[in-house]
Design a protein around this motif. Structure first.
Motif, PDB file in Angstrom:
ATOM      1  N   ASP A   1      49.515  32.988  21.940  1.00  0.00           N
ATOM      2  CA  ASP A   1      50.470  32.005  21.207  1.00  0.00           C
ATOM      3  C   ASP A   1      50.795  31.127  22.376  1.00  0.00           C
ATOM      4  OD1 ASP A   1      50.974  33.252  18.822  1.00  0.00           O
ATOM      5  OD2 ASP A   1      52.144  34.936  19.588  1.00  0.00           O
ATOM      6  N   PRO A   2      51.432  29.928  21.946  1.00  0.00           N
ATOM      7  CA  PRO A   2      52.038  29.048  23.056  1.00  0.00           C
ATOM      8  C   PRO A   2      52.917  29.505  23.997  1.00  0.00           C
ATOM      9  CG  PRO A   2      52.713  28.316  20.649  1.00  0.00           C
ATOM     10  CD  PRO A   2      51.714  29.594  20.487  1.00  0.00           C
ATOM     11  N   GLU A   3      53.206  29.255  25.073  1.00  0.00           N
ATOM     12  CA  GLU A   3      53.977  29.527  25.930  1.00  0.00           C
ATOM     13  C   GLU A   3      55.030  28.463  26.177  1.00  0.00           C
ATOM     14  OE1 GLU A   3      54.477  32.125  27.654  1.00  0.00           O
ATOM     15  OE2 GLU A   3      52.741  33.341  27.413  1.00  0.00           O
TER      16      GLU A   3
ATOM     17  N   THR B   1      61.651  29.839  32.475  1.00  0.00           N
ATOM     18  CA  THR B   1      60.799  31.053  31.997  1.00  0.00           C
ATOM     19  C   THR B   1      59.955  30.228  30.887  1.00  0.00           C
ATOM     20  OG1 THR B   1      60.430  33.418  31.739  1.00  0.00           O
ATOM     21  CG2 THR B   1      62.341  32.119  30.300  1.00  0.00           C
ATOM     22  N   THR B   2      58.909  31.033  30.540  1.00  0.00           N
ATOM     23  CA  THR B   2      58.197  30.731  29.278  1.00  0.00           C
ATOM     24  C   THR B   2      58.480  32.148  28.332  1.00  0.00           C
ATOM     25  OG1 THR B   2      55.864  31.577  29.823  1.00  0.00           O
ATOM     26  CG2 THR B   2      56.669  29.025  30.356  1.00  0.00           C
ATOM     27  N   VAL B   3      58.422  31.793  27.032  1.00  0.00           N
ATOM     28  CA  VAL B   3      58.293  32.893  26.002  1.00  0.00           C
ATOM     29  C   VAL B   3      57.466  32.438  25.273  1.00  0.00           C
ATOM     30  CG1 VAL B   3      60.975  33.065  26.487  1.00  0.00           C
ATOM     31  CG2 VAL B   3      60.402  31.654  24.799  1.00  0.00           C
ATOM     32  N   ASN B   4      57.147  33.623  24.486  1.00  0.00           N
ATOM     33  CA  ASN B   4      56.188  33.601  23.126  1.00  0.00           C
ATOM     34  C   ASN B   4      57.407  33.313  21.881  1.00  0.00           C
ATOM     35  OD1 ASN B   4      55.615  34.824  20.542  1.00  0.00           O
ATOM     36  ND2 ASN B   4      53.872  35.847  21.723  1.00  0.00           N
ATOM     37  N   PRO B   5      57.179  32.133  21.336  1.00  0.00           N
ATOM     38  CA  PRO B   5      58.142  31.811  20.266  1.00  0.00           C
ATOM     39  C   PRO B   5      58.586  32.685  19.294  1.00  0.00           C
ATOM     40  CG  PRO B   5      56.102  30.747  20.068  1.00  0.00           C
ATOM     41  CD  PRO B   5      55.769  31.509  21.084  1.00  0.00           C
ATOM     42  N   GLY B   6      57.717  33.908  19.212  1.00  0.00           N
ATOM     43  CA  GLY B   6      58.046  34.989  18.071  1.00  0.00           C
ATOM     44  C   GLY B   6      59.001  35.966  18.852  1.00  0.00           C
TER      45      GLY B   6
ATOM     46  N   SER C   1      60.796  23.231  25.778  1.00  0.00           N
ATOM     47  CA  SER C   1      59.492  22.376  25.586  1.00  0.00           C
ATOM     48  C   SER C   1      58.306  23.284  25.431  1.00  0.00           C
ATOM     49  CB  SER C   1      59.315  21.133  26.595  1.00  0.00           C
ATOM     50  OG  SER C   1      59.509  21.954  27.852  1.00  0.00           O
ATOM     51  N   THR C   2      57.200  22.668  25.063  1.00  0.00           N
ATOM     52  CA  THR C   2      55.959  23.640  25.217  1.00  0.00           C
ATOM     53  C   THR C   2      55.285  23.592  26.240  1.00  0.00           C
ATOM     54  OG1 THR C   2      55.732  23.514  22.975  1.00  0.00           O
ATOM     55  CG2 THR C   2      53.777  24.162  24.103  1.00  0.00           C
ATOM     56  N   LEU C   3      55.168  24.537  27.511  1.00  0.00           N
ATOM     57  CA  LEU C   3      54.337  24.312  28.423  1.00  0.00           C
ATOM     58  C   LEU C   3      53.107  24.414  28.555  1.00  0.00           C
ATOM     59  CD1 LEU C   3      54.867  24.053  31.799  1.00  0.00           C
ATOM     60  CD2 LEU C   3      54.892  26.535  31.948  1.00  0.00           C
ATOM     61  N   PHE C   4      52.391  25.363  27.716  1.00  0.00           N
ATOM     62  CA  PHE C   4      50.772  25.457  27.427  1.00  0.00           C
ATOM     63  C   PHE C   4      50.828  25.838  25.988  1.00  0.00           C
ATOM     64  CE2 PHE C   4      51.308  27.121  31.933  1.00  0.00           C
ATOM     65  CZ  PHE C   4      50.934  26.145  32.251  1.00  0.00           C
ATOM     66  N   GLU C   5      50.028  24.836  25.639  1.00  0.00           N
ATOM     67  CA  GLU C   5      49.457  25.256  23.924  1.00  0.00           C
ATOM     68  C   GLU C   5      48.573  26.578  23.912  1.00  0.00           C
ATOM     69  OE1 GLU C   5      50.690  23.543  21.674  1.00  0.00           O
ATOM     70  OE2 GLU C   5      51.307  21.544  22.461  1.00  0.00           O
ATOM     71  N   SER C   6      48.512  26.961  22.715  1.00  0.00           N
ATOM     72  CA  SER C   6      47.477  27.955  22.359  1.00  0.00           C
ATOM     73  C   SER C   6      46.008  27.711  22.839  1.00  0.00           C
ATOM     74  CB  SER C   6      47.388  28.311  21.017  1.00  0.00           C
ATOM     75  OG  SER C   6      48.597  28.848  20.236  1.00  0.00           O
TER      76      SER C   6
END
Ligand SMILES: CC(C)(COP(=O)(O)OP(=O)(O)OC[C@H]1O[C@@H](n2cnc3c(N)ncnc32)[C@H](O)[C@@H]1OP(=O)(O)O)[C@@H](O)C(=O)NCCC(=O)NCCS
Length: 174
Positions: A160-162, A120-125, A147-152
């Motif tokens: 926010d990054p995913e 899954t991806t999450v908003n880091p906040g 890991s970061t999947l998609f940058e801002s």
């Protein structure tokens, strides 16, 4: 409406879990609108999701109202992975453990259908969902790789990054 796929969870009396149908799409869309920081997609997107990815998604129903949902899919390039896309619970109908019960149900269903990895991806906040994912990882005996999947900049619009969380979908411990 009750279906043959309904699951009742003893810990959550009055709640039924089942795959979505297109009749759920409007309520899912409306819940997403009320659930920041989720991205709001068109109702059409949720209609397609409920038609085409019902087997890898779940809704929670309480008193014939949508109490929550998780949408997920098996990426065609990596069908051994179940990717959880969006999830939310209705604050008016929720009860402790509802999001976890939905995630556990659909992750278990995906595992029985052959999935071996959770993503899954999450908003880091978004601390709540990060803790939820870590709890699910513990249930399946793993520690997430992060890991970061998609940058801002890729997402645009000040998004926010995913951040990607991935862990093996082993048999649950309980
Ligand atoms: C994230 C969300 C789905 C969690 O739903 P929930 O039903 O409250 O979660 P649960 O009660 O099942 O909690 C499961 C675990 O999540 C974590 N958690 C949930 N809410 C939390 C919070 N406010 N702070 C920290 N951890 C939290 C905990 O680890 C919890 O387990 P525990 O109670 O044993 O500690 C809900 O807050 C929500 O709809 N948020 C808005 C939309 C969103 O952010 N969706 C996720 C991104 S796709």
């Amino acid at each position: 409406m009750s279906t043959t796929h309904d699951i009742r969870t003893p810990a959550l009396p009055g709640v039924r879990l089942r795959p979505p149908t297109t009749a759920d799409a409007a309520a899912i869309h409306e819940l997403v609108v009320r659930s920041p920081p989720l991205d709001v997609n068109s109702r059409y997107a949720y209609l397609l999701w409920c038609r085409d990815f019902a087997a890898t998604s779940v809704v929670a129903v309480c008193e014939d109202r949508l109490a929550g949902f998780v949408t997920g899919y098996r990426p065609p390039r990596d069908p051994e992975t179940w990717f959880a896309w969006q999830s939310a619970v209705d604050p008016e109908l929720t009860r402790p453990g509802l999001a976890f019960a939905m995630m556990a149900e659909v992750a278990g269903r995906a595992r029985r259908a052959g999935a071996r990895w959770f993503e899954t991806t999450v908003n880091p906040g978004n601390r709540a969902v990060i803790m939820l994912v870590r709890k699910l990882a513990r249930r399946h005996g793993g520690t997430p790789e992060v890991s970061t999947l998609f940058e801002s900049a890729e997402l645009g619009g000040g998004h926010d990054p995913e951040v990607l969380y991935r862990f093996p979908l082993a048999d649950p411990r309980d």
